[in-house]
Enzyme design. Structure first.
Site, short mmCIF file in Angstrom:
data_model
loop_
_atom_site.label_atom_id
_atom_site.label_comp_id
_atom_site.label_asym_id
_atom_site.label_seq_id
_atom_site.Cartn_x
_atom_site.Cartn_y
_atom_site.Cartn_z
N GLU A 36 0.87 -1.16 0.00
CA GLU A 36 0.00 0.00 0.00
C GLU A 36 0.92 1.22 0.00
O GLU A 36 1.80 1.32 0.85
CB GLU A 36 -0.86 -0.02 1.27
CG GLU A 36 -2.01 0.93 1.20
CD GLU A 36 -2.86 0.93 2.47
OE1 GLU A 36 -2.76 -0.02 3.28
OE2 GLU A 36 -3.61 1.89 2.63
N ARG A 271 5.26 -13.29 9.16
CA ARG A 271 5.95 -12.04 8.89
C ARG A 271 7.27 -12.01 9.64
O ARG A 271 7.47 -12.73 10.61
CB ARG A 271 5.08 -10.82 9.18
CG ARG A 271 4.50 -10.70 10.55
CD ARG A 271 3.34 -9.70 10.56
NE ARG A 271 3.74 -8.33 10.25
CZ ARG A 271 3.14 -7.57 9.34
NH1 ARG A 271 2.14 -8.02 8.63
NH2 ARG A 271 3.51 -6.33 9.15
N LYS A 281 4.68 0.88 10.54
CA LYS A 281 4.80 2.11 9.75
C LYS A 281 4.50 3.34 10.60
O LYS A 281 5.14 4.38 10.45
CB LYS A 281 3.79 2.08 8.59
CG LYS A 281 4.24 1.26 7.40
CD LYS A 281 3.19 1.35 6.29
CE LYS A 281 3.44 0.30 5.23
NZ LYS A 281 2.29 0.10 4.35
P1 ATP Z 1 -0.20 -1.65 6.78
O1 ATP Z 1 -0.50 -1.80 8.20
O2 ATP Z 1 -0.06 -0.24 6.33
O3 ATP Z 1 -1.00 -2.52 5.86
P2 ATP Z 1 1.95 -3.38 6.01
O4 ATP Z 1 3.27 -3.48 6.69
O5 ATP Z 1 1.07 -4.56 5.91
O6 ATP Z 1 1.28 -2.17 6.72
P3 ATP Z 1 1.77 -3.17 3.15
O7 ATP Z 1 2.20 -2.07 2.26
O8 ATP Z 1 0.35 -3.54 3.12
O9 ATP Z 1 2.21 -2.76 4.60
O10 ATP Z 1 2.69 -4.43 2.92
C1 ATP Z 1 2.92 -5.00 1.66
C2 ATP Z 1 3.20 -6.44 1.83
O11 ATP Z 1 4.33 -6.63 2.68
C3 ATP Z 1 2.04 -7.19 2.46
O12 ATP Z 1 1.76 -8.32 1.67
C4 ATP Z 1 2.54 -7.55 3.81
O13 ATP Z 1 2.03 -8.80 4.20
C5 ATP Z 1 4.04 -7.62 3.64
N1 ATP Z 1 4.71 -7.32 4.90
C6 ATP Z 1 4.57 -6.23 5.68
N2 ATP Z 1 5.29 -6.33 6.80
C7 ATP Z 1 5.94 -7.51 6.73
C8 ATP Z 1 6.85 -8.21 7.59
N3 ATP Z 1 7.25 -7.70 8.77
N4 ATP Z 1 7.30 -9.42 7.19
C9 ATP Z 1 6.92 -9.94 6.00
N5 ATP Z 1 6.07 -9.34 5.17
C10 ATP Z 1 5.58 -8.14 5.52
MG MG Z 2 -0.95 -4.33 4.72
#
Ligand code: ATP
Ligand code: MG
Length: 572
Positions: A36, A271, A281
């Site tokens: 996102e 994750r 974030k």
């Molecule tokens: P938000 O809370 O804003 O959704 P987010 O960390 O999930 O935060 P995204 O931009 O939606 O942010 O993340 C993109 C992709 O990265 C998603 O598929 C998410 O699952 C993956 N991702 C985010 N944080 C991690 C992490 N700590 N380890 C592995 N994958 C991650």
């Molecule tokens: Mg997300």
């Protein structure tokens, strides 16, 4: 590109292997990374990128970069640009000979809308006009079923009419939502008629004011996958409870003929949770906004722009991701694993050089004034083919302040009055005394050298000394700013429980010193990396370093100084 453990099996590979055996996808492997664009990517995203792009690469498939920009409020083009930059920097490509697989979910808004009309027409979605409070109250709990909305049995015609008027902008935010019609008594709360469209009179970074209704993420995501013909939709564990809805909505639309079967398969993995770091974030933003760090790309930040500026290589991050692997269950990964991957990657690559970080003058009193001689050292001790570097020795040198003790403690073998040490790649010297200022601080150390002791000459071996110190010639050395970075937090879990992560900030995570480096580094380019012997790996800062005026960031120390100490004491 790192391939250390690429062949290692994991549960995702097992699924893909089985699909390839059964011919489910005709050997096609198409994954996606769907950030996102509401912030900068961090180390956790590096894992998601490595898993998604790495899997596609290893199976000869393709991974799409898709911006999940269905939420109008927080998204910005600045983040889009940075995310593209980081995916490429990490060494991945979404380009095939036929096509660039770069997508924006907002480009699908019309298709997502049409799909919602299909659901309405099938009697599988309805417009609910309860207040947000009523909707929440009627959702039930983990132990109690929910209650049907009084609007649940609206006719298809009424639902279509209302939904179209929602789109036309006739209603205020929050007055109606479109919900999937599944089961208010489902034990999985996510199946209790989840909202799929809401009214938001908001400007979108790409579609402007074209829409005033926006799809919910959980509805949009499976459709985006299906529209792009994704085979394996690899996501993190928090989406596990959403999988039944993912399958439900794609099943409905496949039945309606909008998508063909099989529809994409969602597969969840754990994750990344990294000690001594945060990956929220919101909290990362707080560090930037409240100026605890110097911006998103501060070398202390676990953001990818921060890690790049710190001096991490893309290969070290890939190596790290290979080593930690992918698993189904959540676990903590120690920061030392990341740092070790970095050292393992840098060690063979980084040329060696000398830097004196805490300079103290050493005067060789019996060395002729105005004389200088060239000394030689390997660019890399393990790769003689990379040649030698040359730097002068002269009467006045800079040495590390810690390499001299006026009154040596037991076991100190470096400079103290009466002791002999080797000036690395130069001569053996004997300490004869030192100067102090009015407060008793040592301002210079004096010594005499032995003319026949020069490294690389037969005489060198006749001197047996225990200490070997590094130095640079004072009149030739290049002044350099060196920023010694360390872990941002003192606590391995700064984020856990009731803790305030700000309390765990390491006040010594950045120390700036005025150092001297060997003269050959005059034209070191930004982003060039080096190992300063005894001190660690360093990179010329990509923003602040300039030819003749180098600024170095310490990437990582040579050894893990955190392992032996309790977390409270911090590293050095
Ligand atoms: P938000 O809370 O804003 O959704 P987010 O960390 O999930 O935060 P995204 O931009 O939606 O942010 O993340 C993109 C992709 O990265 C998603 O598929 C998410 O699952 C993956 N991702 C985010 N944080 C991690 C992490 N700590 N380890 C592995 N994958 C991650
Ligand atoms: Mg997300």
């Amino acid at each position: 590109m790192s391939t250390e453990l690429n062949a290692a099996s994991n549960f995702i590979r097992n699924i893909i292997d089985e699909d390839n055996r059964s011919g489910k996808w005709g050997q096609r492997v198409e994954t996606r990374f769907p950030p996102e664009p509401n912030g900068y990517l961090h180390i956790g995203h590096a894992k998601a990128i490595c898993v998604n792009f790495g899997m596609a690469r290893d199976y000869g498939g393709v991974c799409h970069l898709r911006f999940d920009d269905t939420n109008p409020e927080k998204e910005e083009t600045e983040y889009v640009d940075s995310i593209i930059d980081m995916v490429k920097w990490l060494g991945f490509s979404y380009q095939t000979p036929q096509k660039e697989h770069l997508y924006f979910a907002s480009d699908y808004f019309e298709q997502l809308y049409q799909a919602a009309e299909i659901l309405i027409q099938r009697g599988s979605a309805y417009v609910d006009s309860q207040s947000a409070d009523d909707m929440r109250a009627n959702r039930g709990t983990l132990v109690e079923p929910g209650k049907d909305s009084p609007f649940r049995n609206r006719t298809v015609e009424e639902n279509l009419d209302l939904f179209r008027r929602m789109r036309a902008g006739e209603f205020a935010d929050g007055t109606h939502v479109l919900r999937a019609k599944i089961d208010m008594a489902s034990p999985n709360i996510n199946l209790r008629d989840p909202a799929i469209y809401r009214i938001r009179h908001a400007h979108h970074h790409r579609t402007g004011d074209a829409w005033c209704i926006y799809p919910m993420y959980t509805y949009a995501h499976p459709l985006e996958d299906a529209i792009e013909n994704i085979t394996h939709s690899l996501c993190t564990l928090e989406f596990e409870d959403q999988r039944p809805f993912y399958d439900w909505v794609l099943g409905e639309l496949a039945d309606a003929g909008m998508f063909s079967r099989p529809t994409p398969q969602q597969i969840e993995f754990a994750r990344l949770q990294l000690t001594y770091a945060i990956t929220s974030k919101r909290k990362l933003r707080q560090l930037v906004d409240e100026k605890y760090v110097d911006g998103w790309d501060d070398p202390r930040m676990p953001t990818l722009v921060g890690l790049r500026r710190r001096g991490f290589t893309p290969e070290s991050l890939q190596l790290f991701c290979d080593r930690i692997g992918v698993a189904k269950s959540a676990s903590w990964i120690d920061m030392s694993i990341l740092e070790q991957a970095l050292r393992d990657d840098l060690d063979p690559k980084a040329p060696r050089a000398t830097a004196v970080l805490d300079p103290l003058k050493l005067i060789i009193d019996n060395y002729p004034q105005g004389q200088q001689e060239d000394c030689h050292a390997p660019v890399h001790p393990h790769f003689p083919e990379r040649g030698m570097r040359t730097f002068p020795i002269s009467r006045e040198l800079w040495i590390e302040r810690e390499d001299f003790q006026a009154e040596p403690v037991k076991g100190f073998f470096r400079l103290f009055p009466g002791n002999k040490v080797r000036l690395r790649y130069g001569y053996v010297v004997e300490c004869t005394g030192f100067d102090t200022d009015a407060d008793g601080n040592v301002t210079a150390v004096h010594c005499n050298y032995f003319e026949d002791s020069r490294s690389g000459t037969p005489g060198a071996d006749t001197y047996k000394v225990k200490g070997n110190i590094h130095w640079v010639s004072a009149s030739h050395a290049l002044a350099a700013e060196v920023r010694i970075y360390d872990r941002l937090f003192l606590d391995p879990n700064p984020d856990a429980g009731e803790k305030n992560f700000l309390d765990a900030l390491n006040p010594n995570a950045k120390r700036v010193t005025q150092a001297y480096v060997e003269p050959g580094m005059l034209n070191f380019a930004p982003d060039d990396r080096v190992q300063f012997e005894r001190h660690g790996y360093f990179v010329a800062d990509r923003h602040d370093s300039a030819p003749g005026k180098p600024v170095f960031n310490r990437i990582v120390s040579l050894k893990d100084s955190w392992a032996v100490k309790p977390a409270k004491g911090g590293g050095k």
